[in-house]
Design a protein around this motif. Sequence first.
Motif, PDB file in Angstrom:
ATOM      1  N   THR A   1      38.373  30.704  39.567  1.00 45.33           N
ATOM      2  CA  THR A   1      37.308  31.133  40.480  1.00 45.33           C
ATOM      3  C   THR A   1      37.629  32.460  41.156  1.00 45.33           C
ATOM      4  O   THR A   1      38.792  32.863  41.280  1.00 45.33           O
ATOM      5  CB  THR A   1      37.076  30.085  41.586  1.00 45.33           C
ATOM      6  OG1 THR A   1      38.270  29.971  42.373  1.00 45.33           O
ATOM      7  CG2 THR A   1      36.719  28.727  40.996  1.00 45.33           C
TER       8      THR A   1
ATOM      9  N   GLU B   1      39.379  42.990  47.843  1.00 45.19           N
ATOM     10  CA  GLU B   1      37.920  42.802  47.778  1.00 45.19           C
ATOM     11  C   GLU B   1      37.235  44.008  47.138  1.00 45.19           C
ATOM     12  O   GLU B   1      36.338  43.846  46.301  1.00 45.19           O
ATOM     13  CB  GLU B   1      37.365  42.560  49.181  1.00 45.19           C
ATOM     14  CG  GLU B   1      37.707  41.183  49.739  1.00 45.19           C
ATOM     15  CD  GLU B   1      37.156  40.980  51.137  1.00 45.19           C
ATOM     16  OE1 GLU B   1      36.538  41.918  51.687  1.00 45.19           O
ATOM     17  OE2 GLU B   1      37.348  39.881  51.699  1.00 45.19           O
TER      18      GLU B   1
ATOM     19  N   SER C   1      35.017  43.700  43.852  1.00 44.86           N
ATOM     20  CA  SER C   1      33.569  43.957  43.932  1.00 44.86           C
ATOM     21  C   SER C   1      33.167  45.075  42.972  1.00 44.86           C
ATOM     22  O   SER C   1      32.117  45.008  42.336  1.00 44.86           O
ATOM     23  CB  SER C   1      33.158  44.304  45.366  1.00 44.86           C
ATOM     24  OG  SER C   1      33.691  45.540  45.764  1.00 44.86           O
TER      25      SER C   1
ATOM     26  N   LYS D   1      28.745  40.528  49.062  1.00 43.96           N
ATOM     27  CA  LYS D   1      28.225  39.479  48.183  1.00 43.96           C
ATOM     28  C   LYS D   1      29.338  38.563  47.648  1.00 43.96           C
ATOM     29  O   LYS D   1      29.071  37.464  47.173  1.00 43.96           O
ATOM     30  CB  LYS D   1      27.483  40.098  46.997  1.00 43.96           C
ATOM     31  CG  LYS D   1      26.155  40.743  47.343  1.00 43.96           C
ATOM     32  CD  LYS D   1      25.084  39.706  47.556  1.00 43.96           C
ATOM     33  CE  LYS D   1      23.709  40.357  47.696  1.00 43.96           C
ATOM     34  NZ  LYS D   1      22.657  39.358  47.948  1.00 43.96           N
TER      35      LYS D   1
ATOM     36  N   TYR E   1      31.353  36.918  49.263  1.00 40.97           N
ATOM     37  CA  TYR E   1      31.466  35.726  50.109  1.00 40.97           C
ATOM     38  C   TYR E   1      30.491  34.621  49.725  1.00 40.97           C
ATOM     39  O   TYR E   1      30.684  33.462  50.077  1.00 40.97           O
ATOM     40  CB  TYR E   1      31.296  36.116  51.578  1.00 40.97           C
ATOM     41  CG  TYR E   1      32.486  36.884  52.101  1.00 40.97           C
ATOM     42  CD1 TYR E   1      33.529  36.237  52.737  1.00 40.97           C
ATOM     43  CD2 TYR E   1      32.578  38.265  51.915  1.00 40.97           C
ATOM     44  CE1 TYR E   1      34.646  36.943  53.194  1.00 40.97           C
ATOM     45  CE2 TYR E   1      33.682  38.979  52.363  1.00 40.97           C
ATOM     46  CZ  TYR E   1      34.710  38.301  52.998  1.00 40.97           C
ATOM     47  OH  TYR E   1      35.816  39.004  53.428  1.00 40.97           O
ATOM     48  N   SER E   2      29.461  34.973  49.009  1.00 40.60           N
ATOM     49  CA  SER E   2      28.523  33.937  48.552  1.00 40.60           C
ATOM     50  C   SER E   2      28.792  33.541  47.101  1.00 40.60           C
ATOM     51  O   SER E   2      28.059  32.735  46.521  1.00 40.60           O
ATOM     52  CB  SER E   2      27.073  34.436  48.689  1.00 40.60           C
ATOM     53  OG  SER E   2      26.854  35.581  47.877  1.00 40.60           O
ATOM     54  N   GLN E   3      29.859  34.132  46.528  1.00 38.65           N
ATOM     55  CA  GLN E   3      30.169  33.878  45.115  1.00 38.65           C
ATOM     56  C   GLN E   3      31.588  33.333  44.925  1.00 38.65           C
ATOM     57  O   GLN E   3      32.156  33.454  43.834  1.00 38.65           O
ATOM     58  CB  GLN E   3      30.023  35.188  44.318  1.00 38.65           C
ATOM     59  CG  GLN E   3      28.679  35.857  44.412  1.00 38.65           C
ATOM     60  CD  GLN E   3      27.603  35.108  43.647  1.00 38.65           C
ATOM     61  OE1 GLN E   3      27.891  34.393  42.695  1.00 38.65           O
ATOM     62  NE2 GLN E   3      26.355  35.250  44.080  1.00 38.65           N
ATOM     63  N   PHE E   4      32.164  32.725  45.950  1.00 37.39           N
ATOM     64  CA  PHE E   4      33.562  32.299  45.890  1.00 37.39           C
ATOM     65  C   PHE E   4      33.879  31.352  44.732  1.00 37.39           C
ATOM     66  O   PHE E   4      34.978  31.369  44.185  1.00 37.39           O
ATOM     67  CB  PHE E   4      33.979  31.638  47.202  1.00 37.39           C
ATOM     68  CG  PHE E   4      34.377  32.616  48.275  1.00 37.39           C
ATOM     69  CD1 PHE E   4      34.774  33.909  47.973  1.00 37.39           C
ATOM     70  CD2 PHE E   4      34.352  32.235  49.617  1.00 37.39           C
ATOM     71  CE1 PHE E   4      35.139  34.816  48.958  1.00 37.39           C
ATOM     72  CE2 PHE E   4      34.728  33.134  50.617  1.00 37.39           C
ATOM     73  CZ  PHE E   4      35.121  34.417  50.287  1.00 37.39           C
ATOM     74  N   GLU E   5      32.919  30.531  44.349  1.00 35.91           N
ATOM     75  CA  GLU E   5      33.176  29.559  43.277  1.00 35.91           C
ATOM     76  C   GLU E   5      32.808  30.089  41.892  1.00 35.91           C
ATOM     77  O   GLU E   5      32.918  29.375  40.894  1.00 35.91           O
ATOM     78  CB  GLU E   5      32.399  28.261  43.557  1.00 35.91           C
ATOM     79  CG  GLU E   5      32.827  27.549  44.835  1.00 35.91           C
ATOM     80  CD  GLU E   5      34.336  27.317  44.888  1.00 35.91           C
ATOM     81  OE1 GLU E   5      34.899  26.838  43.873  1.00 35.91           O
ATOM     82  OE2 GLU E   5      34.945  27.610  45.932  1.00 35.91           O
TER      83      GLU E   5
END
Length: 290
Positions: free
Chosen positions: A6, A31, A35, A44, A46-50
Amino acid sequence: MTEPNTLLYYLKRSTEFLEKKGIPNPRIDAEWLLSDLLNLPRIKLYSQFEMPLSPKEIETYRERIVERSKKKPVAYITGKKGFHKYDFYVNKHTLIPRPETEELVDWFYKDSKNIFSEIQNPKILDLCTGSGCIAVSLSRLIPQAEIWATDISNDALEVAKTNDEKVIPHGTRQIHFLESDLFKNISPDLKFHAIVSNPPYIPSEEKKDIMEDVLNFEPHLALFVDDFKIFHSHLLQGALSHLVIGGILALETHPDFAEWIMEEGKKIGYSEGEIKNDSSHKQRFVVLKK
């Protein structure tokens, strides 16, 4: 046990690795590198960690993190640096654009209506252009201007041309690029309404105080001068002879020498001048008028 694939797992591992290597802002750098690799805005992540990373993405990310662990600047790893409204292409032949230079462009643009109040198509020279961040930004902000950009390094000029032609959406006018050691190859008849410059201004004796990221990777030709006063005396004199009456020279400089530049400028014939502070309250900019 199978290793997770992940985004969050590799972000954490990379941050820990960079921290052990003494990188000042390990999480932020990890990061940025991720990114850019995934072509996602940093926020973005932070909304895609998995989100799973592909084997190729994992391999490339590892390579980037190893490069950063060796103090290579993030901008040279990604090949770009944000400046003003755009991402500029950079490589080892150019300085990485700094916030202070962005402040210079911002100030100059905001004041341009006053500077060029009675001039329809002003001529502006970006001396020591490097990546072209000043020239290209001004060509987009002041589209009616005729912009010239010079540098002693042809390799740097190629980067500036790339930013003008391919990376940044075209302005209405082409920039004139010229290889020149200060004013050496500029025709004596060519006069400008303004000369804007971020020339090399760090005295060579200060190399010992410079961060490894800068000292080991950025071009010394664009950073250091062996004798600050001799170099800037040539610059001031050359600019004076290439400015129209009423034209201005706007310089980014070493805070310890701003007062000297002001005094030297008036001594050789500039009519007036002003020192401007940067956002850190350092005397970073000198503006002289012919």
